[in-house]
Design a protein around this motif. Sequence first.
Motif, PDB file in Angstrom:
ATOM      1  N   ALA A  19       0.858  -1.182   0.000  1.00  0.00           N
ATOM      2  CA  ALA A  19       0.000   0.000   0.000  1.00  0.00           C
ATOM      3  C   ALA A  19       0.892   1.229   0.000  1.00  0.00           C
ATOM      4  O   ALA A  19       1.858   1.303   0.759  1.00  0.00           O
ATOM      5  CB  ALA A  19      -0.918   0.003   1.221  1.00  0.00           C
ATOM      6  N   THR A  20       0.561   2.185  -0.860  1.00  0.00           N
ATOM      7  CA  THR A  20       1.315   3.440  -0.951  1.00  0.00           C
ATOM      8  C   THR A  20       0.338   4.608  -0.845  1.00  0.00           C
ATOM      9  O   THR A  20      -0.839   4.487  -1.184  1.00  0.00           O
ATOM     10  CB  THR A  20       2.082   3.541  -2.283  1.00  0.00           C
ATOM     11  OG1 THR A  20       1.159   3.432  -3.359  1.00  0.00           O
ATOM     12  CG2 THR A  20       3.134   2.453  -2.397  1.00  0.00           C
ATOM     13  N   LEU A  21       0.830   5.722  -0.387  1.00  0.00           N
ATOM     14  CA  LEU A  21       0.000   6.916  -0.257  1.00  0.00           C
ATOM     15  C   LEU A  21      -0.449   7.393  -1.638  1.00  0.00           C
ATOM     16  O   LEU A  21       0.356   7.455  -2.563  1.00  0.00           O
ATOM     17  CB  LEU A  21       0.774   8.031   0.430  1.00  0.00           C
ATOM     18  CG  LEU A  21       1.319   7.755   1.831  1.00  0.00           C
ATOM     19  CD1 LEU A  21       2.073   8.978   2.352  1.00  0.00           C
ATOM     20  CD2 LEU A  21       0.218   7.349   2.782  1.00  0.00           C
ATOM     21  N   GLN A  22      -1.726   7.735  -1.752  1.00  0.00           N
ATOM     22  CA  GLN A  22      -2.216   8.295  -3.011  1.00  0.00           C
ATOM     23  C   GLN A  22      -1.698   9.715  -3.200  1.00  0.00           C
ATOM     24  O   GLN A  22      -1.384  10.126  -4.317  1.00  0.00           O
ATOM     25  CB  GLN A  22      -3.750   8.291  -3.046  1.00  0.00           C
ATOM     26  CG  GLN A  22      -4.337   6.918  -3.210  1.00  0.00           C
ATOM     27  CD  GLN A  22      -5.854   6.940  -3.368  1.00  0.00           C
ATOM     28  OE1 GLN A  22      -6.477   7.993  -3.465  1.00  0.00           O
ATOM     29  NE2 GLN A  22      -6.443   5.759  -3.394  1.00  0.00           N
ATOM     30  N   VAL A  23      -1.637  10.448  -2.096  1.00  0.00           N
ATOM     31  CA  VAL A  23      -1.136  11.817  -2.113  1.00  0.00           C
ATOM     32  C   VAL A  23      -0.053  11.908  -1.033  1.00  0.00           C
ATOM     33  O   VAL A  23      -0.311  11.541   0.118  1.00  0.00           O
ATOM     34  CB  VAL A  23      -2.275  12.824  -1.799  1.00  0.00           C
ATOM     35  CG1 VAL A  23      -1.749  14.244  -1.739  1.00  0.00           C
ATOM     36  CG2 VAL A  23      -3.403  12.693  -2.815  1.00  0.00           C
ATOM     37  N   PRO A  24       1.157  12.379  -1.367  1.00  0.00           N
ATOM     38  CA  PRO A  24       2.208  12.465  -0.353  1.00  0.00           C
ATOM     39  C   PRO A  24       1.732  13.229   0.885  1.00  0.00           C
ATOM     40  O   PRO A  24       1.120  14.293   0.783  1.00  0.00           O
ATOM     41  CB  PRO A  24       3.334  13.220  -1.073  1.00  0.00           C
ATOM     42  CG  PRO A  24       3.113  12.915  -2.529  1.00  0.00           C
ATOM     43  CD  PRO A  24       1.610  12.837  -2.687  1.00  0.00           C
ATOM     44  N   GLY A  25       1.970  12.643   2.053  1.00  0.00           N
ATOM     45  CA  GLY A  25       1.605  13.275   3.312  1.00  0.00           C
ATOM     46  C   GLY A  25       0.176  13.020   3.750  1.00  0.00           C
ATOM     47  O   GLY A  25      -0.183  13.330   4.878  1.00  0.00           O
ATOM     48  N   LYS A  26      -0.663  12.462   2.882  1.00  0.00           N
ATOM     49  CA  LYS A  26      -2.068  12.193   3.220  1.00  0.00           C
ATOM     50  C   LYS A  26      -2.192  10.691   3.474  1.00  0.00           C
ATOM     51  O   LYS A  26      -2.206   9.895   2.527  1.00  0.00           O
ATOM     52  CB  LYS A  26      -2.981  12.646   2.089  1.00  0.00           C
ATOM     53  CG  LYS A  26      -4.445  12.609   2.448  1.00  0.00           C
ATOM     54  CD  LYS A  26      -5.243  13.458   1.478  1.00  0.00           C
ATOM     55  CE  LYS A  26      -6.718  13.395   1.728  1.00  0.00           C
ATOM     56  NZ  LYS A  26      -7.175  13.924   2.980  1.00  0.00           N
ATOM     57  N   THR A  27      -2.308  10.313   4.736  1.00  0.00           N
ATOM     58  CA  THR A  27      -2.198   8.903   5.131  1.00  0.00           C
ATOM     59  C   THR A  27      -3.515   8.147   5.209  1.00  0.00           C
ATOM     60  O   THR A  27      -3.524   6.986   5.597  1.00  0.00           O
ATOM     61  CB  THR A  27      -1.493   8.807   6.497  1.00  0.00           C
ATOM     62  OG1 THR A  27      -2.225   9.606   7.447  1.00  0.00           O
ATOM     63  CG2 THR A  27      -0.057   9.274   6.420  1.00  0.00           C
ATOM     64  N   ASP A  28      -4.633   8.769   4.838  1.00  0.00           N
ATOM     65  CA  ASP A  28      -5.909   8.059   4.927  1.00  0.00           C
ATOM     66  C   ASP A  28      -6.387   7.512   3.583  1.00  0.00           C
ATOM     67  O   ASP A  28      -7.387   6.807   3.520  1.00  0.00           O
ATOM     68  CB  ASP A  28      -6.990   8.951   5.545  1.00  0.00           C
ATOM     69  CG  ASP A  28      -7.175  10.265   4.811  1.00  0.00           C
ATOM     70  OD1 ASP A  28      -6.401  10.547   3.873  1.00  0.00           O
ATOM     71  OD2 ASP A  28      -8.091  11.016   5.181  1.00  0.00           O
ATOM     72  N   LYS A  29      -5.667   7.817   2.501  1.00  0.00           N
ATOM     73  CA  LYS A  29      -6.009   7.305   1.179  1.00  0.00           C
ATOM     74  C   LYS A  29      -4.780   6.636   0.586  1.00  0.00           C
ATOM     75  O   LYS A  29      -3.761   7.291   0.357  1.00  0.00           O
ATOM     76  CB  LYS A  29      -6.472   8.438   0.260  1.00  0.00           C
ATOM     77  CG  LYS A  29      -7.770   9.090   0.698  1.00  0.00           C
ATOM     78  CD  LYS A  29      -8.153  10.200  -0.253  1.00  0.00           C
ATOM     79  CE  LYS A  29      -9.439  10.869   0.186  1.00  0.00           C
ATOM     80  NZ  LYS A  29      -9.825  11.966  -0.730  1.00  0.00           N
ATOM     81  N   LEU A  30      -4.919   5.330   0.370  1.00  0.00           N
ATOM     82  CA  LEU A  30      -3.786   4.561  -0.135  1.00  0.00           C
ATOM     83  C   LEU A  30      -4.168   3.807  -1.398  1.00  0.00           C
ATOM     84  O   LEU A  30      -5.346   3.518  -1.639  1.00  0.00           O
ATOM     85  CB  LEU A  30      -3.313   3.572   0.930  1.00  0.00           C
ATOM     86  CG  LEU A  30      -2.841   4.230   2.219  1.00  0.00           C
ATOM     87  CD1 LEU A  30      -3.767   3.848   3.357  1.00  0.00           C
ATOM     88  CD2 LEU A  30      -1.431   3.816   2.522  1.00  0.00           C
ATOM     89  N   TRP A  31      -3.153   3.487  -2.190  1.00  0.00           N
ATOM     90  CA  TRP A  31      -3.290   2.563  -3.310  1.00  0.00           C
ATOM     91  C   TRP A  31      -2.765   1.219  -2.842  1.00  0.00           C
ATOM     92  O   TRP A  31      -1.698   1.158  -2.227  1.00  0.00           O
ATOM     93  CB  TRP A  31      -2.444   3.001  -4.502  1.00  0.00           C
ATOM     94  CG  TRP A  31      -2.826   4.268  -5.162  1.00  0.00           C
ATOM     95  CD1 TRP A  31      -2.066   5.395  -5.266  1.00  0.00           C
ATOM     96  CD2 TRP A  31      -4.037   4.554  -5.853  1.00  0.00           C
ATOM     97  NE1 TRP A  31      -2.742   6.366  -5.969  1.00  0.00           N
ATOM     98  CE2 TRP A  31      -3.966   5.867  -6.339  1.00  0.00           C
ATOM     99  CE3 TRP A  31      -5.209   3.820  -6.101  1.00  0.00           C
ATOM    100  CZ2 TRP A  31      -4.981   6.468  -7.065  1.00  0.00           C
ATOM    101  CZ3 TRP A  31      -6.221   4.419  -6.819  1.00  0.00           C
ATOM    102  CH2 TRP A  31      -6.099   5.726  -7.298  1.00  0.00           C
ATOM    103  N   VAL A  32      -3.461   0.155  -3.174  1.00  0.00           N
ATOM    104  CA  VAL A  32      -2.975  -1.188  -2.850  1.00  0.00           C
ATOM    105  C   VAL A  32      -2.739  -1.940  -4.150  1.00  0.00           C
ATOM    106  O   VAL A  32      -3.593  -1.972  -5.037  1.00  0.00           O
ATOM    107  CB  VAL A  32      -3.975  -1.966  -1.967  1.00  0.00           C
ATOM    108  CG1 VAL A  32      -3.475  -3.378  -1.714  1.00  0.00           C
ATOM    109  CG2 VAL A  32      -4.193  -1.244  -0.647  1.00  0.00           C
ATOM    110  N   VAL A  33      -1.557  -2.525  -4.244  1.00  0.00           N
ATOM    111  CA  VAL A  33      -1.196  -3.365  -5.387  1.00  0.00           C
ATOM    112  C   VAL A  33      -0.785  -4.715  -4.826  1.00  0.00           C
ATOM    113  O   VAL A  33       0.094  -4.795  -3.963  1.00  0.00           O
ATOM    114  CB  VAL A  33      -0.032  -2.741  -6.193  1.00  0.00           C
ATOM    115  CG1 VAL A  33       0.399  -3.671  -7.317  1.00  0.00           C
ATOM    116  CG2 VAL A  33      -0.416  -1.381  -6.733  1.00  0.00           C
TER     117      VAL A  33
END
Length: 188
Positions: free
Chosen positions: A93-107
Amino acid sequence: MTALRLLLGLCAGLLLTACAHTGDGPLDPKTAGNVDLKRYQGTWYEMARLPMFFQRDCAQSEAHYTLTPDGDVAVLNKCRTLQGEWQQATGTATLQVPGKTDKLWVVFDNWVSRVLPIKGDYWVLYVDSEYQTALVGNPDRKYLWILSRKPVLPALERESLLAKARQQGYDTTRLIWRVSDRDIARKP
């Protein structure tokens, strides 16, 4: 055969969630805000979920998250079938927006994601102050997970989480609930 079905299911699930959603539109669910990923890491038990193709055989699911040195989150999802067999999938899981930890991408680490740039939305909609319960969903409200640090969720907490999900526009009448240990076949 079971592993192949899990892999195919994971691939299909990723294809279903492949439509990237990056906006903070007025109709998007409200997320938790700043999530302390150090506190969020560890084991979470899935109490309920909106139906997902790749989890169709799961009676019990759990997710294990580990914060990596580069700030990503290593993901290990485990699924226990009604026959008592465990299946698993790994991902990042990686951050969708740098510094914003509540929205992630999962691969997930499978052949499909190596060929196609497929990633799924993982939005933390709510996490309690003690990091013991959480709601996770995606912006189109097709998927929702009710998570707990313990494999049993007290009724009051369950009702509170259901109310939060309904307030966000999720259809909680379609939730699939965790099956108890006694209802899973015992292996000899």
